[in-house]
Design a protein around this motif. Structure first.
Motif, PDB file in Angstrom:
ATOM      1  N   THR A  82       0.838  -1.194   0.000  1.00 17.60           N
ATOM      2  CA  THR A  82       0.000   0.000   0.000  1.00 17.60           C
ATOM      3  C   THR A  82       0.875   1.246   0.000  1.00 17.60           C
ATOM      4  N   SER A  83       0.237   2.363  -0.283  1.00 15.27           N
ATOM      5  CA  SER A  83       0.950   3.636  -0.233  1.00 15.27           C
ATOM      6  C   SER A  83       1.129   4.050   1.227  1.00 15.27           C
ATOM      7  N   GLY A  84       1.752   5.180   1.445  1.00 16.54           N
ATOM      8  CA  GLY A  84       1.945   5.663   2.808  1.00 16.54           C
ATOM      9  C   GLY A  84       0.666   6.173   3.440  1.00 16.54           C
ATOM     10  N   ASP A  85      -0.388   6.313   2.668  1.00  7.83           N
ATOM     11  CA  ASP A  85      -1.646   6.827   3.198  1.00  7.83           C
ATOM     12  C   ASP A  85      -2.356   5.725   3.982  1.00  7.83           C
ATOM     13  N   PRO A  86      -2.621   5.946   5.276  1.00  2.00           N
ATOM     14  CA  PRO A  86      -3.291   4.905   6.077  1.00  2.00           C
ATOM     15  C   PRO A  86      -4.642   4.492   5.504  1.00  2.00           C
ATOM     16  N   GLU A  87      -5.314   5.398   4.808  1.00  4.96           N
ATOM     17  CA  GLU A  87      -6.618   5.069   4.245  1.00  4.96           C
ATOM     18  C   GLU A  87      -6.503   3.964   3.198  1.00  4.96           C
ATOM     19  N   ASP A  88      -5.356   3.900   2.527  1.00 11.27           N
ATOM     20  CA  ASP A  88      -5.144   2.849   1.527  1.00 11.27           C
ATOM     21  C   ASP A  88      -5.180   1.482   2.190  1.00 11.27           C
ATOM     22  N   SER A  89      -4.494   1.345   3.298  1.00 12.87           N
ATOM     23  CA  SER A  89      -4.487   0.090   4.036  1.00 12.87           C
ATOM     24  C   SER A  89      -5.862  -0.219   4.615  1.00 12.87           C
ATOM     25  N   ASP A 123       2.011  -7.687   9.408  1.00 13.18           N
ATOM     26  CA  ASP A 123       3.464  -7.648   9.546  1.00 13.18           C
ATOM     27  C   ASP A 123       4.021  -7.006   8.287  1.00 13.18           C
ATOM     28  N   ASN A 124       4.252  -5.703   8.380  1.00 16.32           N
ATOM     29  CA  ASN A 124       4.720  -4.919   7.241  1.00 16.32           C
ATOM     30  C   ASN A 124       3.711  -5.000   6.093  1.00 16.32           C
ATOM     31  N   HIS A 125       4.001  -5.766   5.038  1.00 15.40           N
ATOM     32  CA  HIS A 125       3.087  -5.838   3.887  1.00 15.40           C
ATOM     33  C   HIS A 125       2.199  -7.080   3.916  1.00 15.40           C
ATOM     34  N   ASP A 126       2.283  -7.878   4.953  1.00 16.45           N
ATOM     35  CA  ASP A 126       1.498  -9.114   5.022  1.00 16.45           C
ATOM     36  C   ASP A 126       0.355  -8.954   6.020  1.00 16.45           C
ATOM     37  N   TYR A 127      -0.864  -9.194   5.543  1.00 15.44           N
ATOM     38  CA  TYR A 127      -2.073  -9.040   6.346  1.00 15.44           C
ATOM     39  C   TYR A 127      -2.646 -10.413   6.683  1.00 15.44           C
TER      40      TYR A 127
END
Length: 376
Positions: free
Chosen positions: A314-321, A339-343
């Motif tokens: 995701t981008s740095g924008d929390p809304e993206d996540s 964990d970082n990029h793993d959900y």
């Protein structure tokens, strides 16, 4: 000669008999033709020159105006079922209307016969060659431990690992298979990786199809990333993916360090139906930015997935996540940890998993990974 009154009368009677005979013959001919048309099931169709005639064998033939063309309507052969007859009709409808449906019997048969490899009973082949020892990579260690924490020693489960690479390197399922008796399905469309995967002799089904981003089977382009460092070729190649999704994720990577190949993609239900799978205990999805459309078309309403682990950049924008989490939660899951990029997600109505959102293992670890120093 009919010269006398008597002979004239006889000639008239003969003429009447011949006329009656001719009428009878004509009537019989008409009846014969009518019965032939009825029982042999012919249809007389008048076609004009400008009619749009489609079908095998027409070619560029020109039909003159006003010519009657006799066409045979074949009756079903003996032993042909109504279903077979309807299937033949449907076949033409499908060809004319567009793509085959995901669960079309021909698609399922094609998956079974040409794209599914059964589990092996040969000894494992775990040689990594010149590549780094992935068990020393911190990002793999963190995800692997997170999976073990959620599963809590469950034995004999069924996994689906999409983005299986060579079946061993950075695998999220190999140690479940080897140490806990799991089996499952390994999905890897990269032709180079898939050839290596088969040599690993995994105790799981394997397919070279990719999980579809459409609700029907398609052939599409796949970017095979080779990388410049031969010592870390598997690390580099793990960035391979569907061309469009890859370019969206790695716009600065270019195509000069890889090649494009054609691969077949089918909806997940096509493969799962071929295997008659209705429950997946662990679904590991790591397919380089194509995960959202795959999740959109995954049959969560028909296949129960207990634990879902997805790599999603995701981008740095929390809304993206947060938007990604909401999307997956709409499919019947609860967000558990990251964990970082793993959900990590758990089914909202778990069948055996004891972990729950908010418990001790539900962490949100965004700490950067430590680099690996040195090679194998």
């Amino acid at each position: 000669m009919c010269s006398s009154p008597l002979t004239i009368l006889r000639c008239m009677e003969g003429s009447k008999r011949r006329s009656a005979w001719r009428s009878a013959v004509l009537l019989m001919a008409v009846l014969y033709i009518s019965l032939d048309l009825l029982f042999r099931n012919y249809d007389v169709t008048r076609l004009d020159r400008n009619d749009d005639v489609a079908g095998p064998g027409r070619g560029d033939d020109v039909i003159p105006d006003g010519v009657a063309i006799t066409t045979r309507r074949l009756l079903p052969q003996q032993g042909t079922s109504k279903i077979q007859s309807e299937d033949a009709t449907q076949d033409w409808k499908i060809r004319l209307a567009g793509p085959l449906e995901a669960e079309d019997p021909r698609v399922i048969a094609w998956v079974k016969e040409e794209h599914l490899h059964p589990p092996s009973d040969l000894p494992y082949n775990l040689d990594l060659g010149k590549n780094v020892d992935f068990t020393r990579l911190q990002y793999w260690q963190r995800v692997h431990q997170g999976i073990l924490d959620v599963l809590r020693g469950k034995r004999g489960g069924f996994f689906l690992e999409a983005g299986a690479l060579d079946g061993y390197y950075q695998s999220n399922t190999f140690f479940l298979e080897r140490d806990l008796g799991w089996t499952g399905l390994l999905v890897e469309p990269n032709p180079v990786f898939f050839e290596s995967l088969l040599t690993r002799h995994r105790r799981a089904w394997a397919t070279d199809l990719c999980l579809g981003t459409k609700p029907y089977p398609v052939k599409t382009e796949f970017w095979v990333h080779t990388g410049a460092d031969p010592w870390q070729s598997l690390i580099a190649a793990s960035r391979s993916g569907l061309l469009k999704e890859h370019l969206e994720n790695y716009q600065n990577g270019g195509l000069d360090s890889g090649s494009v190949v054609e691969v077949n993609c089918v909806p997940a239900i096509s493969i799962l139906s071929a295997l008659n799978v209705t429950q997946i205990d662990l679904f590991s999805l790591d397919i380089e930015n194509a995960e959202v459309p795959v999740l959109q078309w995954f049959p969560f309403d028909r296949v129960h997935v207990e634990v879902l682990v997805v790599e999603h950049w995701t981008s740095g924008d929390p809304e993206d996540s947060q938007a990604f989490v909401r999307l997956v939660e709409s499919k019947g899951f609860s967000f558990y940890r990251r964990d970082n990029h793993d959900y990590f997600f758990l089914h909202q109505h778990p069948r055996w998993v004891l972990a729950r959102p908010g418990d001790e293992g539900a962490v949100d670890n965004l700490a950067p990974y430590e680099p690996l120093i040195g090679h194998k």
